[in-house]
Design a protein around this motif. Structure first.
Motif, short mmCIF file in Angstrom:
data_model
loop_
_atom_site.label_atom_id
_atom_site.label_comp_id
_atom_site.label_asym_id
_atom_site.label_seq_id
_atom_site.Cartn_x
_atom_site.Cartn_y
_atom_site.Cartn_z
N LEU A 41 19.01 28.28 -20.52
CA LEU A 41 19.64 27.11 -21.15
C LEU A 41 18.90 25.82 -20.79
CD1 LEU A 41 23.36 28.11 -20.59
CD2 LEU A 41 22.25 27.83 -22.82
N TRP A 42 18.30 25.78 -19.63
CA TRP A 42 17.56 24.60 -19.21
C TRP A 42 16.20 24.47 -19.90
CZ3 TRP A 42 18.39 25.18 -13.22
CH2 TRP A 42 19.66 24.67 -12.88
N LYS A 43 15.70 25.57 -20.46
CA LYS A 43 14.34 25.57 -21.00
C LYS A 43 14.28 25.72 -22.52
CE LYS A 43 12.10 27.41 -16.82
NZ LYS A 43 11.34 26.18 -16.57
N GLU A 44 15.18 26.51 -23.08
CA GLU A 44 15.07 26.86 -24.50
C GLU A 44 15.79 25.85 -25.38
OE1 GLU A 44 15.93 30.94 -25.34
OE2 GLU A 44 14.98 31.65 -23.49
N ASN A 45 15.15 25.52 -26.49
CA ASN A 45 15.72 24.55 -27.42
C ASN A 45 16.59 25.20 -28.49
OD1 ASN A 45 14.52 22.12 -26.36
ND2 ASN A 45 12.56 22.83 -27.18
N LEU B 257 21.93 21.20 -24.53
CA LEU B 257 21.13 19.97 -24.57
C LEU B 257 22.00 18.82 -24.10
CD1 LEU B 257 19.35 20.45 -28.02
CD2 LEU B 257 18.32 20.72 -25.75
N PRO B 258 21.43 17.87 -23.34
CA PRO B 258 20.00 17.76 -22.98
C PRO B 258 19.61 18.73 -21.88
CG PRO B 258 21.24 16.07 -21.86
CD PRO B 258 22.23 16.77 -22.76
N HIS B 259 18.31 18.92 -21.75
CA HIS B 259 17.78 19.67 -20.63
C HIS B 259 17.70 18.77 -19.39
CE1 HIS B 259 15.55 22.60 -23.55
NE2 HIS B 259 16.82 22.92 -23.38
N PRO B 260 17.53 19.36 -18.22
CA PRO B 260 17.30 18.52 -17.04
C PRO B 260 16.03 17.70 -17.17
CG PRO B 260 17.83 20.78 -16.42
CD PRO B 260 17.59 20.79 -17.90
N VAL B 261 15.97 16.60 -16.46
CA VAL B 261 14.76 15.77 -16.41
C VAL B 261 13.63 16.53 -15.72
CG1 VAL B 261 13.77 13.63 -15.49
CG2 VAL B 261 16.10 13.64 -16.43
N GLN B 262 13.97 17.20 -14.63
CA GLN B 262 12.97 17.97 -13.87
C GLN B 262 12.55 19.21 -14.66
OE1 GLN B 262 14.15 18.03 -9.35
NE2 GLN B 262 16.03 17.97 -10.57
N GLU B 263 11.28 19.54 -14.57
CA GLU B 263 10.82 20.77 -15.21
C GLU B 263 11.48 21.98 -14.57
OE1 GLU B 263 6.62 23.16 -16.06
OE2 GLU B 263 6.61 21.02 -15.56
#
Length: 369
Positions: A165-169, A187-193
């Motif tokens: 969920l943090w990576k996929e759009n 969405l949104p994703h985290p700011v950190q990679e």
């Protein structure tokens, strides 16, 4: 992008605070000056740590106390709201939330942590707990699985979902043994990679879970010679799956101008005024239902519980405390969380006297570097 520039560096021995969101903190004691976990005190503690260059704040997720005369950890600030508020009131420090996988839906947690990371401009962290405290499960109307395979199997699905969920759009389906999701996304994703992930583990299954999923694994520092070998094994496990896994531990500080003062205060709060009823309850629950700590360390852990929840003792003058932290570094640890009887009253002296010594030893990078 996170403003905490030293957090991800392996050449910087990390320091964090632990359990300040809980009544009593880490000291299982009846002394009147024991930690008051009010919001005002937590905010003061967090800003002290942030200004001094501490690397992270780590809370404990707790739902019922341990009884005894003080009902140790009977009053607790919930960790998502605690961390979010502190991220809004600090500038550089990472702030973690501690999450029990069994009672927090992964889609909800993914959104919560991402929101925290937006608020903190890339300083949120996640501490994952797969379950060990049977009375808390019962208080929540749940049943703690007797086998670690079930706990960590559930946890594996949980963390896989959160990370996706943090990576996929795009929305995706997930079909697991415990989680069945249709067209989910966040969405949104985290700011950190990569949001930093902590996990405590001692059993073989727990360590395998931590090595595969966490950036830092917590393990106790009891016999440092033996612990050094354990850390080498953990690092080897990580290398085998292409990961550089950091290892952290738990310590408790009683730092005073002289050894005599430190030893006397330690005796006062941890022996003469220990809440032994709470200590007995903690150790009984912990070692009946968990394997986060190797069995051969249980007796030693129980004796250390009153001092600081079983943490490595840093009792002495500033040189002794700094030397103790250096011994953790030499054993292979990449950092430690710290507890104090009263965080707000004791941290300024630790910051003034111990942090410069650690920098001179080459263990920590200066705040302005």
């Amino acid at each position: 992008m996170s403003s905490n520039k030293h957090f991800f560096r392996r050449d910087h021995f990390k320091l964090g605070t632990f359990s300040a969101n809980c009544s009593g903190g880490l000291a299982v004691t009846k002394v009147p000056e024991r930690w008051d976990n009010s919001w005002d005190n937590n905010l003061k503690m967090a800003q002290l740590a942030d200004d001094a260059g501490f690397d992270f704040l780590l809370p404990i997720a707790r739902w019922i106390g341990y009884g005894g005369d003080t009902n140790f950890h009977g009053n607790v600030l919930e960790t998502i709201t605690w961390a979010t508020a502190l991220l809004a009131h600090t500038k550089n420090i990472h702030v973690f939330s501690t999450i029990h996988t069994s009672c927090n839906h992964p889609v909800v947690v993914a959104k919560q942590i991402a929101t925290m990371d937006q608020i903190g401009a890339g300083r949120a962290g996640l501490n994952v707990v797969c379950g060990w405290n049977r009375p808390e499960y019962e208080a929540l109307g749940q049943e703690l699985p007797d086998d670690h395979e079930t706990r960590y199997g559930y946890g594996q699905e949980w963390i896989e979902i959160v990370k996706r969920l943090w990576k996929e759009n795009e929305a995706f389906d997930y079909e697991g043994a415990w989680h069945k999701l249709k067209q989910t996304y966040s969405l949104p994703h985290p700011v950190q990679e990569g949001v930093p992930i902590f996990n405590a583990a001692g059993s073989a299954l727990g360590r395998d879970f931590a090595v595969r999923n966490a950036d830092y694994l917590f393990t106790p520092a009891m016999d440092l010679e033996k612990t050094a070998e354990d850390i080498k094994d953990i690092k080897g496990q990580g290398k085998a799956v292409g990961k550089d896994v950091g290892v952290l531990t738990l310590a408790f500080s009683v730092c005073r101008p002289s050894m005599k003062e430190a030893i006397e205060y330690h005796r006062y709060y941890a022996e003469e005024n220990a809440d032994w009823g709470a200590v007995d309850n903690i150790t009984r629950i912990m070692f009946e239902n968990a394997e986060s700590f190797p069995k051969d360390q249980i007796l030693q852990m129980k004796q250390a519980m009153a001092t600081g929840h079983g943490g490595f003792p840093l009792v002495g003058d500033p040189d002794t405390v700094a030397d103790g932290i250096e011994s953790l570094h030499k054993a292979g640890f990449g950092g430690t969380v710290l507890g104090f009887v009263d965080y707000v009253k004791e941290m300024p002296y630790f910051i003034q006297e111990v942090l410069p010594r650690l920098e001179r030893k080459g263990l920590r990078l200066p705040l302005e570097s």
